[in-house]
Design a protein around this motif. Sequence first.
Motif, PDB file in Angstrom:
ATOM      1  N   CYS A   4      -1.055   1.409   7.564  1.00 38.85           N
ATOM      2  CA  CYS A   4      -2.394   1.171   8.081  1.00 38.85           C
ATOM      3  C   CYS A   4      -3.392   0.842   6.987  1.00 38.85           C
ATOM      4  O   CYS A   4      -4.557   0.600   7.264  1.00 38.85           O
ATOM      5  N   ALA A   5      -2.979   0.885   5.732  1.00 40.24           N
ATOM      6  CA  ALA A   5      -3.920   0.669   4.640  1.00 40.24           C
ATOM      7  C   ALA A   5      -4.299  -0.794   4.566  1.00 40.24           C
ATOM      8  O   ALA A   5      -3.469  -1.688   4.719  1.00 40.24           O
ATOM      9  N   PRO A   6      -5.578  -1.124   4.287  1.00 36.48           N
ATOM     10  CA  PRO A   6      -5.987  -2.526   4.191  1.00 36.48           C
ATOM     11  C   PRO A   6      -5.442  -3.158   2.926  1.00 36.48           C
ATOM     12  O   PRO A   6      -5.224  -2.493   1.923  1.00 36.48           O
ATOM     13  N   PRO A   7      -5.174  -4.458   2.953  1.00 37.54           N
ATOM     14  CA  PRO A   7      -4.664  -5.118   1.753  1.00 37.54           C
ATOM     15  C   PRO A   7      -5.730  -5.167   0.680  1.00 37.54           C
ATOM     16  O   PRO A   7      -6.918  -5.190   0.938  1.00 37.54           O
ATOM     17  N   HIS A   8      -5.280  -5.179  -0.578  1.00 36.94           N
ATOM     18  CA  HIS A   8      -6.212  -5.243  -1.690  1.00 36.94           C
ATOM     19  C   HIS A   8      -6.802  -6.647  -1.787  1.00 36.94           C
ATOM     20  O   HIS A   8      -6.110  -7.654  -1.650  1.00 36.94           O
ATOM     21  N   THR A   9      -8.083  -6.689  -2.042  1.00 31.42           N
ATOM     22  CA  THR A   9      -8.732  -7.992  -2.236  1.00 31.42           C
ATOM     23  C   THR A   9      -8.552  -8.441  -3.666  1.00 31.42           C
ATOM     24  O   THR A   9      -8.470  -7.639  -4.594  1.00 31.42           O
ATOM     25  N   GLN A  10      -8.464  -9.750  -3.853  1.00 33.91           N
ATOM     26  CA  GLN A  10      -8.277 -10.316  -5.176  1.00 33.91           C
ATOM     27  C   GLN A  10      -9.583 -10.303  -5.937  1.00 33.91           C
ATOM     28  O   GLN A  10     -10.602 -10.767  -5.453  1.00 33.91           O
ATOM     29  N   HIS A  11      -9.577  -9.793  -7.127  1.00 35.14           N
ATOM     30  CA  HIS A  11     -10.773  -9.788  -7.961  1.00 35.14           C
ATOM     31  C   HIS A  11     -10.886 -11.134  -8.651  1.00 35.14           C
ATOM     32  O   HIS A  11      -9.899 -11.670  -9.147  1.00 35.14           O
ATOM     33  N   PRO A  12     -12.081 -11.735  -8.708  1.00 33.89           N
ATOM     34  CA  PRO A  12     -12.196 -13.062  -9.296  1.00 33.89           C
ATOM     35  C   PRO A  12     -11.818 -13.086 -10.763  1.00 33.89           C
ATOM     36  O   PRO A  12     -11.396 -14.121 -11.272  1.00 33.89           O
ATOM     37  N   HIS A  13     -11.975 -11.993 -11.471  1.00 38.23           N
ATOM     38  CA  HIS A  13     -11.619 -11.951 -12.880  1.00 38.23           C
ATOM     39  C   HIS A  13     -10.615 -10.838 -13.097  1.00 38.23           C
ATOM     40  O   HIS A  13     -10.801  -9.718 -12.627  1.00 38.23           O
ATOM     41  N   PRO A  14      -9.545 -11.119 -13.803  1.00 37.91           N
ATOM     42  CA  PRO A  14      -8.545 -10.075 -14.035  1.00 37.91           C
ATOM     43  C   PRO A  14      -9.127  -8.967 -14.903  1.00 37.91           C
ATOM     44  O   PRO A  14     -10.004  -9.207 -15.724  1.00 37.91           O
ATOM     45  N   PRO A  15      -8.673  -7.748 -14.711  1.00 39.97           N
ATOM     46  CA  PRO A  15      -9.164  -6.646 -15.533  1.00 39.97           C
ATOM     47  C   PRO A  15      -8.735  -6.821 -16.977  1.00 39.97           C
ATOM     48  O   PRO A  15      -7.775  -7.518 -17.290  1.00 39.97           O
ATOM     49  N   HIS A  16      -9.470  -6.161 -17.871  1.00 44.58           N
ATOM     50  CA  HIS A  16      -9.163  -6.274 -19.294  1.00 44.58           C
ATOM     51  C   HIS A  16      -7.829  -5.635 -19.626  1.00 44.58           C
ATOM     52  O   HIS A  16      -7.170  -6.030 -20.587  1.00 44.58           O
ATOM     53  N   ASN A  17      -7.436  -4.628 -18.830  1.00 48.00           N
ATOM     54  CA  ASN A  17      -6.166  -3.950 -19.093  1.00 48.00           C
ATOM     55  C   ASN A  17      -5.292  -4.059 -17.863  1.00 48.00           C
ATOM     56  O   ASN A  17      -5.280  -3.181 -17.009  1.00 48.00           O
ATOM     57  N   PRO A  18      -4.550  -5.140 -17.725  1.00 49.37           N
ATOM     58  CA  PRO A  18      -3.787  -5.358 -16.504  1.00 49.37           C
ATOM     59  C   PRO A  18      -2.585  -4.450 -16.364  1.00 49.37           C
ATOM     60  O   PRO A  18      -2.010  -4.324 -15.301  1.00 49.37           O
ATOM     61  N   ALA A  19      -2.152  -3.816 -17.427  1.00 45.26           N
ATOM     62  CA  ALA A  19      -0.941  -2.991 -17.348  1.00 45.26           C
ATOM     63  C   ALA A  19      -1.206  -1.751 -16.519  1.00 45.26           C
ATOM     64  O   ALA A  19      -2.178  -1.033 -16.766  1.00 45.26           O
ATOM     65  N   PRO A  20      -0.410  -1.490 -15.476  1.00 46.70           N
ATOM     66  CA  PRO A  20      -0.643  -0.308 -14.637  1.00 46.70           C
ATOM     67  C   PRO A  20      -0.373   0.982 -15.406  1.00 46.70           C
ATOM     68  O   PRO A  20       0.524   1.043 -16.240  1.00 46.70           O
ATOM     69  N   ALA A  21      -1.196   1.979 -15.082  1.00 45.48           N
ATOM     70  CA  ALA A  21      -1.020   3.275 -15.742  1.00 45.48           C
ATOM     71  C   ALA A  21       0.204   3.984 -15.186  1.00 45.48           C
ATOM     72  O   ALA A  21       0.426   4.009 -13.987  1.00 45.48           O
ATOM     73  N   ARG A  22       1.003   4.555 -16.059  1.00 45.08           N
ATOM     74  CA  ARG A  22       2.207   5.261 -15.636  1.00 45.08           C
ATOM     75  C   ARG A  22       1.853   6.662 -15.134  1.00 45.08           C
ATOM     76  O   ARG A  22       1.053   7.367 -15.740  1.00 45.08           O
ATOM     77  N   ARG A  23       2.449   6.990 -14.012  1.00 47.95           N
ATOM     78  CA  ARG A  23       2.217   8.321 -13.450  1.00 47.95           C
ATOM     79  C   ARG A  23       3.138   9.309 -14.146  1.00 47.95           C
ATOM     80  O   ARG A  23       4.344   9.096 -14.261  1.00 47.95           O
ATOM     81  N   ARG A  24       2.567  10.367 -14.618  1.00 46.93           N
ATOM     82  CA  ARG A  24       3.332  11.376 -15.318  1.00 46.93           C
ATOM     83  C   ARG A  24       3.376  12.653 -14.478  1.00 46.93           C
ATOM     84  O   ARG A  24       2.371  13.047 -13.898  1.00 46.93           O
ATOM     85  N   PHE A  25       4.564  13.222 -14.442  1.00 42.93           N
ATOM     86  CA  PHE A  25       4.717  14.493 -13.728  1.00 42.93           C
ATOM     87  C   PHE A  25       4.307  15.622 -14.667  1.00 42.93           C
ATOM     88  O   PHE A  25       4.964  15.891 -15.672  1.00 42.93           O
ATOM     89  N   THR A  26       3.194  16.249 -14.370  1.00 37.24           N
ATOM     90  CA  THR A  26       2.683  17.328 -15.198  1.00 37.24           C
ATOM     91  C   THR A  26       2.679  18.619 -14.397  1.00 37.24           C
ATOM     92  O   THR A  26       2.445  18.624 -13.189  1.00 37.24           O
ATOM     93  N   VAL A  27       2.952  19.702 -15.079  1.00 42.08           N
ATOM     94  CA  VAL A  27       2.968  21.023 -14.458  1.00 42.08           C
ATOM     95  C   VAL A  27       1.910  21.875 -15.125  1.00 42.08           C
ATOM     96  O   VAL A  27       1.923  22.048 -16.348  1.00 42.08           O
ATOM     97  N   ALA A  28       0.977  22.371 -14.338  1.00 44.10           N
ATOM     98  CA  ALA A  28      -0.069  23.232 -14.876  1.00 44.10           C
ATOM     99  C   ALA A  28       0.534  24.549 -15.352  1.00 44.10           C
ATOM    100  O   ALA A  28       1.591  24.991 -14.877  1.00 44.10           O
ATOM    101  N   GLY A  29      -0.138  25.160 -16.322  1.00 45.16           N
ATOM    102  CA  GLY A  29       0.363  26.426 -16.845  1.00 45.16           C
ATOM    103  C   GLY A  29       0.458  27.496 -15.773  1.00 45.16           C
ATOM    104  O   GLY A  29       1.390  28.301 -15.760  1.00 45.16           O
ATOM    105  N   ALA A  30      -0.503  27.508 -14.840  1.00 41.78           N
ATOM    106  CA  ALA A  30      -0.470  28.490 -13.755  1.00 41.78           C
ATOM    107  C   ALA A  30       0.744  28.277 -12.863  1.00 41.78           C
ATOM    108  O   ALA A  30       1.374  29.236 -12.406  1.00 41.78           O
ATOM    109  N   ASP A  31       1.089  27.009 -12.595  1.00 45.45           N
ATOM    110  CA  ASP A  31       2.272  26.723 -11.781  1.00 45.45           C
ATOM    111  C   ASP A  31       3.551  27.156 -12.491  1.00 45.45           C
ATOM    112  O   ASP A  31       4.484  27.666 -11.855  1.00 45.45           O
TER     113      ASP A  31
END
Length: 782
Positions: A4-31
């Motif tokens: 159901c999510a709407p499609p992303h609109t195209q930005h007229p200018h590409p971002p300065h940092n096109p590389a996607p950020a990597r998701r890291r699995f982090t565990v909090a100290g409390a967990d």
Amino acid sequence: MSACAPPHTQHPHPPHNPAPARRRFTVAGADLSAAVAVFLIALPLSLGIALATGAPLQAGLVAAAVGGIVVGRLGGCPLQVSGPAAGLTVVTADLIHRYGWRATCGITVLAGLAQLGLGCLRVARGALAVSPAVVHGMLAGIGITIAVAQLHIVLGGSPDSSVLANLRALPAQLAGLHPAAVSMSALTLALLLAWPRLPGRAGRLLRRVPAALVAVTGAAATAALTGLSLPRVELPSWHSHALAGLPEGPALGLVAAVLTTTLVCSVQSLLGAVAVDKLVAARTGPQSRIGRSDLDRELLGQGAANIVSGALGGLPIAGVAVRSTANVNSGAVSRNSTMLHGVLVVVAALLMVPILEEIPLASLAALVMAVGIQMVSLHHIRTVTRHREVPVYAATTLGVVLLGVLQGVFLGVAVAVAVALHRLARTRITHHEKEGVHHVRVRGQLTFLAVPRLSRILHLVPQGAHAVVELDGSFMDHAAYESLQDWRSSHTARGGTAELAGRRDGIRTAEQAPATECRCRPWTPWRNHQACFAGAPAAPEGQGAGRELARGISSFQRNTAPLVREELARLAREGQRPSQLFLTCADSRLVTSMITASGPGDLFVVRNVGNLVPPPGEDHGDDSVAAAIEYAVDVLGVRSITVCGHSGCGAMQALLTTGAGQGDSTPLQRWLRHGLPSLARTAGDHPERPRLAGREPADAVELLCLTNVVQQLAHLRAHESVARALAEGALELHGMYFHVGEAQAYLLAGTEEQAVFEDVAGGIDGGEEAREAVRVTSHGQV
């Protein structure tokens, strides 16, 4: 991404940092710390529950790992820990006895599929409609069954499949008990009971290690060092581990087995999720910002876990209260703690087999027997007694013990329905004449079933007489309402008068109150009481207070007394048995019954200027507070004492503004000398002073009010009766601060040196289903 999510609109200018950020699995100290704490509890309990069911011991480890990883990832209650539960022990043991282990695994898979179906139908909330008396009775019956069966292993024998058979075989078992097994069982139980009660600072550090782990480890080490010959844990190679098989047998019996497993797993997990929500809501700070459970998703997660566990040869899975409570209390902030605990179980099952095989079976049996005994909760028994549901509780418990879990639950539900119908149909209608006025009182639910009796009683009122009909119930249906209104019209048409008193089902049945009468309804939130008499004529000077008091008494006799008369009559017969001593200030803005939601017989209240507790042994000429404390502790047997201060306290202001409370020329000045230690405490060089959660005291008066609560608790512990009760573990001390302007209560937590008054908005859950926010021990730890 959702469909159901709407499609992303195209930005007229590409971002300065096109590389996607990597998701890291982090565990909090409390967990991480919470996961370790839960793992240390889960490991011995999983083995013990597997032993109690008669399943391969590895099946308990499989279920613990799958419950942690699968439910932790997919479930709708992030902090609930799932695994092999004591509530499933009797069901699983019966299935293994009837169909064998591999078929039981297949039934577990089918039960998981049924849970998935129920989750897709979104019926999880419907499970909460089951009467709590049925659930508590089911757990009590299972606990009795577990305890009786494991007692045979504790004594060195082997249990039978039914409670009655185990009870009949108990004398012979006692005659031929195994000394080594009994000694290891006794050691396990002793460690279980003593470990949480270790005193002192060292005890506080040691108590962080779970008692179950200490008990089993201590028994295993003792058995190894002494060379005792007794059965121990046997974990065969994982290569020979039995997986699920197709169940064979009568179709009706298999359907009943699947339904029983589904019912017990689902109800226990959903009720556990609700209890975890209450525990999380009682926490304060950033770690408490966890949304409420999605019960349908939780049911889906439990179903998926049972499919995986059954397929891999594990026990059935459900939410486990002990592990979930440990997870919340250890400060877990996400589902990562639950998942990581499952990973630790996998590591232990693969790498710690030689260590696990040193555990005596008698020690595990003693551990599970203790869990079974704890399932028969005295708190639950008191709760069902208070709500008059003992027949439901007793029927369910006996049904589970004598017939089985599913039959016992059905019997409990049937009794619950019968009790509800009896209450609905039971309506007491009485008529009496007093001073020429005919009183007709209706107690109970006024439905069409009671209309014939109501009509017969109403016709006893003579024509032309004045009649008062008092409705003392919570429901009135349309048939009863029409019958009552028809009689009233007929009676007034013949020259009589009729007054209907009460408010039932949202229909105003009383005459409109005159403007001069108080319109505050009893048992509703208190609102500016003076406004209730708005429009009343001004009373002559000097008579206003007396008339106001008379109006208040009249309002009580008319509106509130009929509602509390029965309860007060019971208290008059039986005497007072309060559970708490509440010591607070005499300030008129502090209404103890309102801020504690208490009623007659709940609190033994002592009020004085400044909520002061004179230390014992001083010649201060006033023993009233000490006498009240001694009477409450030694005679009434209260279980807790609360010292409650409040904002804007005049006594604390006097201490600050009258030369540090010096002077003894007036009774007030002599009394305020008991507050001097509090004043000295604020002036002392304390790096950590009492504060409210999230902020420092607003001014010197508020700091002194908070400090005074801590200081008076210290005075309270010096009283002989209090010290003795604290040492025996029969009494708890609590500190409380009420901010009048905010209408907000705070409870004391932390240590005496670092006292923090925590916000308790949202309430603290009672009950066994509740966690207390503060506890003061005889050693001064807050």
